[in-house]
Scaffold this motif. Structure first.
Motif, PDB file in Angstrom:
ATOM      1  N   LYS A  52       7.992  12.223   3.804  1.00 45.42           N
ATOM      2  CA  LYS A  52       7.446  11.479   3.434  1.00 45.42           C
ATOM      3  C   LYS A  52       6.720  10.526   4.718  1.00 45.42           C
ATOM      4  N   CYS A  53       7.946  10.162   5.457  1.00 48.48           N
ATOM      5  CA  CYS A  53       7.890   9.372   6.614  1.00 48.48           C
ATOM      6  C   CYS A  53       6.730  10.257   7.572  1.00 48.48           C
ATOM      7  N   CYS A  54       6.856  11.346   7.619  1.00 48.00           N
ATOM      8  CA  CYS A  54       5.884  12.209   8.834  1.00 48.00           C
ATOM      9  C   CYS A  54       4.772  11.996   8.083  1.00 48.00           C
ATOM     10  N   GLU A  55       4.707  12.040   6.731  1.00 46.63           N
ATOM     11  CA  GLU A  55       3.226  12.221   5.884  1.00 46.63           C
ATOM     12  C   GLU A  55       2.686  10.627   6.443  1.00 46.63           C
ATOM     13  N   MET A  56       3.223   9.623   6.310  1.00 49.60           N
ATOM     14  CA  MET A  56       2.881   8.291   6.450  1.00 49.60           C
ATOM     15  C   MET A  56       2.509   8.130   7.836  1.00 49.60           C
ATOM     16  N   ASN A  88      17.578  13.166   2.183  1.00 51.59           N
ATOM     17  CA  ASN A  88      17.092  12.874   3.560  1.00 51.59           C
ATOM     18  C   ASN A  88      15.858  13.509   3.860  1.00 51.59           C
ATOM     19  N   GLU A  89      15.701  15.068   3.819  1.00 53.98           N
ATOM     20  CA  GLU A  89      14.633  15.687   4.093  1.00 53.98           C
ATOM     21  C   GLU A  89      13.356  15.271   3.380  1.00 53.98           C
ATOM     22  N   ALA A  90      13.527  14.776   2.148  1.00 55.71           N
ATOM     23  CA  ALA A  90      12.143  14.411   1.480  1.00 55.71           C
ATOM     24  C   ALA A  90      11.784  13.207   1.952  1.00 55.71           C
ATOM     25  N   LEU A  91      12.718  12.316   2.422  1.00 60.52           N
ATOM     26  CA  LEU A  91      12.465  11.087   3.078  1.00 60.52           C
ATOM     27  C   LEU A  91      11.810  11.251   4.416  1.00 60.52           C
ATOM     28  N   ILE A  92      12.230  12.174   5.041  1.00 62.16           N
ATOM     29  CA  ILE A  92      11.609  12.493   6.367  1.00 62.16           C
ATOM     30  C   ILE A  92      10.221  12.979   6.346  1.00 62.16           C
ATOM     31  N   TYR A 125       0.799  -1.183  -0.041  1.00 61.91           N
ATOM     32  CA  TYR A 125       0.129   0.022  -0.018  1.00 61.91           C
ATOM     33  C   TYR A 125       0.861   1.276   0.088  1.00 61.91           C
ATOM     34  N   LEU A 126       2.000   1.256   0.433  1.00 67.13           N
ATOM     35  CA  LEU A 126       2.856   2.353   0.719  1.00 67.13           C
ATOM     36  C   LEU A 126       4.236   2.639  -0.149  1.00 67.13           C
ATOM     37  N   GLN A 127       4.391   1.305  -1.177  1.00 66.55           N
ATOM     38  CA  GLN A 127       5.337   1.467  -2.130  1.00 66.55           C
ATOM     39  C   GLN A 127       5.344   2.593  -2.881  1.00 66.55           C
ATOM     40  N   ASP A 128       4.371   2.950  -3.388  1.00 66.96           N
ATOM     41  CA  ASP A 128       4.060   4.087  -4.473  1.00 66.96           C
ATOM     42  C   ASP A 128       4.213   5.277  -3.938  1.00 66.96           C
ATOM     43  N   ASP A 129       4.286   5.518  -2.742  1.00 65.80           N
ATOM     44  CA  ASP A 129       4.696   6.918  -2.004  1.00 65.80           C
ATOM     45  C   ASP A 129       5.998   6.995  -1.892  1.00 65.80           C
ATOM     46  N   PHE A 130       6.959   6.041  -1.763  1.00 59.61           N
ATOM     47  CA  PHE A 130       8.328   6.052  -1.496  1.00 59.61           C
ATOM     48  C   PHE A 130       9.057   5.797  -2.927  1.00 59.61           C
ATOM     49  N   ARG A 131       8.759   4.987  -3.806  1.00 65.58           N
ATOM     50  CA  ARG A 131       9.494   4.656  -5.006  1.00 65.58           C
ATOM     51  C   ARG A 131       9.696   5.900  -5.725  1.00 65.58           C
ATOM     52  N   PRO A 132       8.986   6.821  -6.019  1.00 72.98           N
ATOM     53  CA  PRO A 132       9.406   7.958  -6.741  1.00 72.98           C
ATOM     54  C   PRO A 132      10.610   8.696  -6.103  1.00 72.98           C
ATOM     55  N   LEU A 133      10.795   8.794  -4.818  1.00 75.03           N
ATOM     56  CA  LEU A 133      11.780   9.418  -4.255  1.00 75.03           C
ATOM     57  C   LEU A 133      13.300   8.699  -4.469  1.00 75.03           C
ATOM     58  N   TYR A 134      13.066   7.470  -4.976  1.00 78.34           N
ATOM     59  CA  TYR A 134      14.257   6.619  -5.243  1.00 78.34           C
ATOM     60  C   TYR A 134      14.505   6.816  -6.868  1.00 78.34           C
ATOM     61  N   GLU A 135      13.598   7.349  -7.473  1.00 77.26           N
ATOM     62  CA  GLU A 135      13.510   7.223  -8.969  1.00 77.26           C
ATOM     63  C   GLU A 135      14.182   8.839  -9.367  1.00 77.26           C
ATOM     64  N   GLN A 136      14.172   9.660  -8.565  1.00 75.88           N
ATOM     65  CA  GLN A 136      14.396  11.062  -8.761  1.00 75.88           C
ATOM     66  C   GLN A 136      15.976  11.261  -8.447  1.00 75.88           C
ATOM     67  N   GLN A 137      16.675  12.075  -9.308  1.00 75.64           N
ATOM     68  CA  GLN A 137      18.071  12.372  -9.059  1.00 75.64           C
ATOM     69  C   GLN A 137      18.097  13.503  -7.992  1.00 75.64           C
TER      70      GLN A 137
END
Length: 189
Positions: free
Chosen positions: A124-128, A118-122, A98-110
């Motif tokens: 996203k985690c706060c959002e989740m 780090n801030e973008a992932l944090i 259910y959550l992979q589509d929320d995180f995958r784009p961050l790993y596809e971006q340069q």
């Protein structure tokens, strides 16, 4: 409270956020290698697995660089490798699907700077986690607030727990993929 920038921070880092007080991320400290700044630990089929983001050292002077200026190396496929490790480790967890589509784009971006990724992932985690902490970056060097040394997380379900028992204080991603919307309850305990 002043915390270091961290790649998918450990649960203890996030437990500081849920206390409700403002948090600053120290961006004027010198980068420290082999720390949570570019490394996280996840649960894998073979036990704890460290994922490290490669750093471009071309702008380091005498081995030093301010955290805000640390660039991510583009020499290998680390993003694809990290995403594959997350998929392999958490594919059978209750909430990965259910959550992979929320995180995958961050790993596809340069990404150029480590602190931005780090801030973008944090964020996203706060959002989740459905939290809205007051987080900002320092405007000068302040120094870090020590994390609680007596931090003892409440055990929760982990995919490989039967194989190698509960692993405490892994990356926040472990808690989110395993416990979903109940994660916040575990952070507050």
């Amino acid at each position: 409270m002043v915390l270091p920038s961290a790649y998918l921070p450990p649960i203890s880092w996030f437990s500081s956020l849920v206390k409700g007080e403002p948090v600053m991320v120290e961006q004027y400290e010198n980068y420290h290698k082999q720390t949570i700044r570019n490394r996280c630990t996840i649960d894998s089929p073979n036990g704890p697995l460290n994922l490290s983001i490669p750093i471009d050292r071309s702008n380091f002077v005498e081995g030093k660089c301010l955290m805000k200026d640390v660039r991510i190396s583009t020499h290998n496929a680390w993003q694809r490798q990290h995403w594959y490790a997350l998929e392999t480790s958490y594919f059978n967890s209750p909430f990965f699907e259910y959550l992979q589509d929320d995180f995958r784009p961050l790993y596809e971006q340069q990404w150029t700077f480590l602190i931005d990724f780090n801030e973008a992932l944090i964020q996203k985690c706060c959002e989740m986690l459905d939290i809205q902490p007051n987080i900002s970056r320092t405007h000068k060097y302040i120094g870090l607030t020590p994390l609680e040394s007596d931090f003892h997380p409440t055990p929760y379900y982990q995919v490989f727990q039967q194989k190698h028992e509960f692993l405490p204080n892994l990356s926040i991603i472990d808690l989110i993929f395993n416990m979903g919307n109940e994660s916040l309850l575990f952070l507050k305990r």
